[in-house]
Design an enzyme around this catalytic site. Structure first.
Site, PDB file in Angstrom:
ATOM      1  N   LYS A  66     -19.030  -9.133  -3.557  1.00  0.00           N
ATOM      2  CA  LYS A  66     -19.497  -8.725  -2.233  1.00  0.00           C
ATOM      3  C   LYS A  66     -20.874  -8.083  -2.384  1.00  0.00           C
ATOM      4  O   LYS A  66     -21.105  -7.305  -3.317  1.00  0.00           O
ATOM      5  CB  LYS A  66     -18.494  -7.737  -1.630  1.00  0.00           C
ATOM      6  CG  LYS A  66     -18.775  -7.342  -0.192  1.00  0.00           C
ATOM      7  CD  LYS A  66     -17.666  -6.410   0.318  1.00  0.00           C
ATOM      8  CE  LYS A  66     -17.862  -6.036   1.779  1.00  0.00           C
ATOM      9  NZ  LYS A  66     -16.783  -5.146   2.268  1.00  0.00           N
ATOM     10  N   SER A  96     -14.562  -6.588   6.579  1.00  0.00           N
ATOM     11  CA  SER A  96     -15.950  -6.918   6.314  1.00  0.00           C
ATOM     12  C   SER A  96     -16.162  -7.795   5.084  1.00  0.00           C
ATOM     13  O   SER A  96     -17.235  -8.377   4.938  1.00  0.00           O
ATOM     14  CB  SER A  96     -16.751  -5.635   6.154  1.00  0.00           C
ATOM     15  OG  SER A  96     -16.345  -4.939   4.993  1.00  0.00           O
ATOM     16  N   SER A 128     -10.916  -3.810   5.036  1.00  0.00           N
ATOM     17  CA  SER A 128     -11.926  -4.848   4.803  1.00  0.00           C
ATOM     18  C   SER A 128     -11.665  -5.798   3.635  1.00  0.00           C
ATOM     19  O   SER A 128     -12.386  -6.782   3.472  1.00  0.00           O
ATOM     20  CB  SER A 128     -13.304  -4.211   4.608  1.00  0.00           C
ATOM     21  OG  SER A 128     -13.838  -3.828   5.853  1.00  0.00           O
TER      22      SER A 128
END
Lengths: 490, 95
Positions: free
Chosen positions: A79, A154, A178
């Site tokens: 990420k 997210s 997330s």
């Protein structure tokens, strides 16, 4: 000829160890797949193909010498909130578009020490604020199960990359859901470790008392393997717990006989989609058929956990994001004086959701409101924790839905922040309490993946992984693949 | 409880965020909705309940008081938008 992008981490490990494939072949197959699928998915902000292939060459050499770590030669994705030396780390934001870290996150160093191959940095909601991946400055991510729908957020890019076999596994971060929510919406396994289990050094901060790094994988066994590498104390993070790291893979015995599974009444209320309810209830029946005992429980403060989260996390975010001032790094727009430079830089650099949360955080911390909102939320946080403490006196794990609905259409909730926030209603309480939970694929509802959430005591990742693994072996729901990605392989 | 425009402008100043007119209008409605939702917390009885800042025990972490090398100046300044020699350059702070 085997499709190299269909391999799980443990599957790839076996083939690499037996020299049936090389890391370079495996890495190139994933880079080719990324080339083919990315125009439709947008899961990556940056693909680092040259770096990945160089790492693969080194991994192949290390394996030949017999010095390879557990993750050696296996291509994965990070990420884009995890700091990587020499590779831009944007957090999905214009304000960090050209920011190049001078140090690695501890998890990145640990992956490197294990020989991991990093394919690139994945797309995300800006500064990890969002539940749909529509808040990225680099465009939305499309769910591989249905391109018109969101993948969740997210960590939507990480989940999508794993679901579509653009990576064998990925790391995400979870502040209020997330990792687990996008895992549920993409049919992948997403593990939020106990707060402090994994070092946050080099994770760009959103809400420091809640943020935690964890794996997104295609099997529970893979999540256990990755956690074993990234977990553990770190002198550079004072909140990293000084607890020994168990052998998580050894915990996956397949035996859950006699285990007490708490079913929280509050997780099956009005907001739960009827098809999701059916899938999750069926999952509980599977656990019972494996010898677990279902115990009805109550987590009465759950209904306030979301409100608590949307006070505490913006408050922490507004303080953490004060550092983006255009002085030391990141976007900087000159003004007439330093004050106008701050305002112009932050106006241009932050997207709408980030501004909303900064303003909300400023509000709940401002004079006259601090006690009514921030202190009150911290007190209710204590009540949420106590609920779990009490429940874990009676049960070993708690099981319920990960999300109230399957993936929703892109654009459906973008103008209504409160509706968007409700996606996190079942995941947020776990962060508030600092405990651990994993979302495991539980089947489909109208062709879209549904996740079942298995919640455990602090530092008891072993038990939730054992339950998830037993469920997965029994049902094979994790083997379901998005139709569009099967067509590409064919 | 709706947030007034005056209040929102004050918050923007505190947070160093400029908003254009249409953002200001959207934000007024959205922030008010969220504040209204989180105001439900007022109904929870928290008499005598200690606040939680961190869910796990956080102990002070100390290391031996040994000298360590810090980052080289060039590394620190790599991402500087503007620099003046070995310093970050900013616009005037005082009139």
């Amino acid at each position: 000829m085997i499709d190299l992008t269909s391999l799980t981490l443990s599957g790839a490990r076996g083939l690499l160890d037996r020299r049936e494939i090389s890391s370079v072949e495996l890495t190139q197959a994933h880079l080719d797949r990324i080339d083919r699928l990315e125009p439709q998915l947008n899961a990556y902000i940056r693909v680092t193909g040259d770096i990945a292939l160089a790492q693969a060459v080194r991994a192949d050499e290390a394996m030949r010498r017999g010095e390879a770590g557990e993750l050696a030669g296996i291509p994965m994705a990070l990420k884009d909130i995890l700091s990587t030396v020499g590779v831009p780390t944007t957090c999905g934001s214009r304000i960090l578009e050209n920011y190049v870290p001078q140090y690695n996150a501890t998890v990145v160093d640990r992956l490197a020490a294990s020989g991991a191959v990093v394919l690139g940095k994945t797309n995300m909601d800006e500064f990890a604020m969002g539940s749909s991946n529509e808040n990225s400055a680099f465009g939305p991510v499309h769910n591989p199960w249905c391109l018109e729908r969101v993948p969740g957020g997210s960590s939507g890019g990480s989940a999508t990359a794993v679901a579509s076999s653009e990576a064998v596994y990925a790391l995400g971060t979870d502040t209020g859901g997330s990792i687990r929510q996008p895992a549920a919406l993409t049919g992948t396994v997403g593990l939020k470790p106990t707060y402090g289990r994994v070092s946050r050094y080099g994770l760009v901060a959103f809400a420091s008392s809640l943020d935690q790094i964890g794996p997104i994988t295609r099997t529970v066994a893979d999540a256990a393997a990755v956690l074993g590498v990234i977990a553990g104390p770190d002198p550079r993070d004072s909140t990293a717990l000084n607890a020994p790291v168990p052998d998580y893979s050894a915990a996956l015995t397949g035996d859950i006989r006699g285990l007490r599974v708490g079913i929280p009444r509050e997780y099956f209320g009005d907001g739960l989609d009827s098809e999701v309810r059916v899938v999750v209830e069926r999952a509980i029946e599977v656990l019972q058929s494996l010898g677990a005992r279902a115990v009805p429980i109550s987590l009465p403060s759950s209904e306030h956990a979301l409100s608590t989260y949307y006070v505490i996390s913006p408050a922490e975010a507004m303080a953490n994001l004060a550092r983006y001032d255009g002085v030391r790094y990141g976007l900087s727009l000159p003004g007439d004086d330093i004050w106008s430079m701050y305002a112009l830089t932050r106006e241009a650099g932050f997207g709408a959701e980030v501004k909303r949360r900064i303003i909300l955080g400023t509000y709940v911390l401002s004079a006259g409101y601090y006690d009514a909102y921030y202190r009150k939320a911290q007190q209710v946080r204590t009540l949420v924790r106590r609920d779990f403490d009490a429940a874990f006196g009676e049960v070993d794990v708690i099981v319920g839905p990960t999300t109230p609905t399957p993936a929703f259409p892109i654009g459906a909730k973008v103008d209504d922040p409160l509706q968007m926030y409700l996606n996190d209603v079942y995941t947020v309480p776990i962060n508030m309490a600092g405990i651990t939970a994993v979302s495991v694929p539980a089947g489909l509802a109208s062709g879209l993946p549904v996740g079942v959430q298995i919640i455990g005591r602090a530092l008891d990742e072993e038990t939730i992984l054992r339950v998830g693994d037993a469920f997965e072996r029994e049902t094979g729901h994790n083997l379901l693949r998005p139709p569009m990605t099967a067509e590409v392989s064919a | 409880m709706p947030i007034s425009r005056h209040e929102l402008e004050h918050l923007c100043r505190l947070a160093h965020i400029a908003l254009d007119e249409s953002e200001m209008v959207d934000m007024l409605g959205q922030i008010s909705t969220v504040v209204d939702h989180v105001s439900r917390l007022q109904s929870v009885d928290t008499e005598g309940i200690e606040p939680t800042a961190y869910a796990v025990p956080i102990d002070s972490v100390v290391r031996d008081d040994d000298t360590e090398l810090s980052w080289p100046t060039e590394a620190v300044l790599t991402n500087a938008p503007r620099r003046y020699g070995d310093f970050f350059e900013v616009q005037s702070i005082f009139e």
